[in-house]
Design a protein around this motif. Structure first.
Motif, PDB file in Angstrom:
ATOM      1  N   ASN B 127       0.828  -1.313  -0.006  1.00  0.00           N
ATOM      2  CA  ASN B 127       0.013   0.032  -0.136  1.00  0.00           C
ATOM      3  C   ASN B 127       0.771   1.411   0.199  1.00  0.00           C
ATOM      4  OD1 ASN B 127      -2.470   1.384  -0.059  1.00  0.00           O
ATOM      5  ND2 ASN B 127      -3.186   0.016   1.791  1.00  0.00           N
ATOM      6  N   GLU B 128       2.028   1.064   0.718  1.00  0.00           N
ATOM      7  CA  GLU B 128       2.974   2.326   0.922  1.00  0.00           C
ATOM      8  C   GLU B 128       3.430   2.554  -0.461  1.00  0.00           C
ATOM      9  OE1 GLU B 128       5.678   2.079   3.990  1.00  0.00           O
ATOM     10  OE2 GLU B 128       4.240   1.650   5.619  1.00  0.00           O
ATOM     11  N   ILE B 129       3.769   1.579  -1.187  1.00  0.00           N
ATOM     12  CA  ILE B 129       4.670   1.774  -2.313  1.00  0.00           C
ATOM     13  C   ILE B 129       3.595   2.101  -3.447  1.00  0.00           C
ATOM     14  CG2 ILE B 129       5.916   0.267  -4.230  1.00  0.00           C
ATOM     15  CD1 ILE B 129       6.688  -1.534  -2.033  1.00  0.00           C
ATOM     16  N   VAL B 130       2.487   1.586  -3.297  1.00  0.00           N
ATOM     17  CA  VAL B 130       1.600   2.267  -4.270  1.00  0.00           C
ATOM     18  C   VAL B 130       1.330   3.829  -4.035  1.00  0.00           C
ATOM     19  CG1 VAL B 130      -0.944   2.063  -5.056  1.00  0.00           C
ATOM     20  CG2 VAL B 130       0.154  -0.080  -4.491  1.00  0.00           C
ATOM     21  N   MET B 131       1.225   4.220  -2.919  1.00  0.00           N
ATOM     22  CA  MET B 131       1.237   5.474  -2.653  1.00  0.00           C
ATOM     23  C   MET B 131       2.129   6.397  -3.301  1.00  0.00           C
ATOM     24  SD  MET B 131      -1.719   5.785  -0.711  1.00  0.00           S
ATOM     25  CE  MET B 131      -2.729   4.944   0.272  1.00  0.00           C
ATOM     26  N   ALA B 132       3.315   5.972  -3.128  1.00  0.00           N
ATOM     27  CA  ALA B 132       4.528   6.497  -3.591  1.00  0.00           C
ATOM     28  C   ALA B 132       4.584   6.768  -5.030  1.00  0.00           C
ATOM     29  CB  ALA B 132       5.760   5.905  -3.211  1.00  0.00           C
ATOM     30  N   ARG B 133       4.260   5.523  -5.614  1.00  0.00           N
ATOM     31  CA  ARG B 133       3.863   5.769  -7.278  1.00  0.00           C
ATOM     32  C   ARG B 133       3.052   6.654  -7.867  1.00  0.00           C
ATOM     33  NH1 ARG B 133       8.182   4.202  -6.719  1.00  0.00           N
ATOM     34  NH2 ARG B 133       9.038   1.910  -6.700  1.00  0.00           N
ATOM     35  N   PHE B 134       1.906   6.597  -6.883  1.00  0.00           N
ATOM     36  CA  PHE B 134       0.796   7.567  -7.108  1.00  0.00           C
ATOM     37  C   PHE B 134       1.052   9.074  -7.068  1.00  0.00           C
ATOM     38  CE2 PHE B 134      -4.150   7.534  -6.333  1.00  0.00           C
ATOM     39  CZ  PHE B 134      -4.246   8.495  -7.246  1.00  0.00           C
TER      40      PHE B 134
END
Lengths: 217, 217
Positions: B127-134
């Motif tokens: 989830n954290e990684i997705v947020m960073a890419r987002f």
């Protein structure tokens, strides 16, 4: 409250008794008038928001006031980025405005964080919502970078799925991240080609096939 | 294998014995040459990828071949969208290419799905990684929609943090989602203003302050 939670949190019925109790005890109902700015960039950090009645628009804006719509929220939709201050790695600010009078369910930000960390089901659910929003934004990026504006405008008009469209050129410009003059020029161009007819705040599509052709070119 | 996992999965040490065992038993090491297209839109669905050596570029491309870089991955970085087929609500296709010779750790897609569903820690981490890419993509969207190209170009050059930059105009155009001719014209314009000097495939910054001024305007 439980009725509203069931409506807005799709996975509500699958949650444990404790998780349900936590949501029922901690959620609040807020009402806002049309035009109310519910969330403004990094200035507010409300928590998780679910729409019970009405609709909202999420958008970003530049210093010069230019806007681009990211996505819209309708009944049963959830907005996470109003809890951005508690989300690791989120480095962008969105705004959220009521497009109609709204009734909103709010899970305040600290409680959102608590249940997000402790419930695998809710964490996965939130993850799914983030992916959906991410997909929305990727679509806008592709439209913006790759598609010419006439194609985007044609797509926009077709997606409204109406013959008579009551809308201002400014509104279309905001939605497409463009300027009013540019949109007006393009619409005039479409009118000259007998694709549509322009009236004050109304657009009538008279050649749907020609519009489709532009949208698909 | 464990050494590589520790390096690329930041939370590895906090995982349970079983989770560690699962990752050790199921991960694979893949090696690719510079220029290899590791992931192409919706045609491949590898799984979770972690970079052990080298670097990769994630980008989207249009039918006409226009590209825009979304983000880069270096040692220790993770790419999730190579498992997009197993991710609910992901409706976009990225490409992933090796910018240098690469050594990659792969957790095949079905196993990725299994551990993602069963481990709260890994689910939160993803989830954290997705947020960073987002956040990366939102930045690009803002740059694209709101900032004029000269400002974006100045920012791009400054971020390389070098006085002498060996790069082609085409490469810059690809990174900024623009056309080579437009970038060449802008660079020429900067040269005329004595901000930089152009040589074959090399750009030398001679007035850093002037570039900063454009970047910050």
């Amino acid at each position: 409250m439980e009725k509203i939670l069931k409506k807005s949190i799709r996975i509500y019925n699958t949650l444990s008794k404790d998780e349900k109790k936590f949501l029922i005890e901690n959620s609040k109902i807020l009402c806002f008038k049309k035009g109310h700015l519910v969330h403004k960039g990094d200035e507010t950090c409300l928590g998780l928001i679910a729409v019970n009645k009405g609709s909202l628009k999420a958008f970003i804006s530049s210093d010069s006031g230019k806007q681009i719509t990211l996505y819209k929220l309708y009944e049963g939709d959830i907005c996470l980025f109003t809890a951005a201050c508690k989300m690791k790695n989120i480095h962008f600010d969105i705004n959220l405005i009521c497009e109609e009078d709204c009734e909103i369910l709010l899970l305040p930000v600290d409680l959102y964080e608590e249940i997000f960390k402790n419930s695998k089901k809710i964490s996965n659910y939130i993850n799914e919502i983030v992916m959906a929003r991410f997909s929305d934004v990727m679509w806008i990026l592709e439209q913006t970078v790759f598609h010419s504006l006439d194609k985007r405008l044609a797509n926009y008009l077709l997606n409204l799925n109406k013959k008579d469209i009551e809308i201002t050129h400014q509104k279309i410009a905001d939605e497409l991240g463009s300027a009013r003059e540019v949109i007006s020029r393009l619409l005039k161009h479409f009118e000259n080609d007998n694709i549509l007819k322009l009236n004050r705040n109304k657009i009538t599509i008279i050649n749907n096939n020609a519009l489709l052709e532009i949208a698909e070119k």
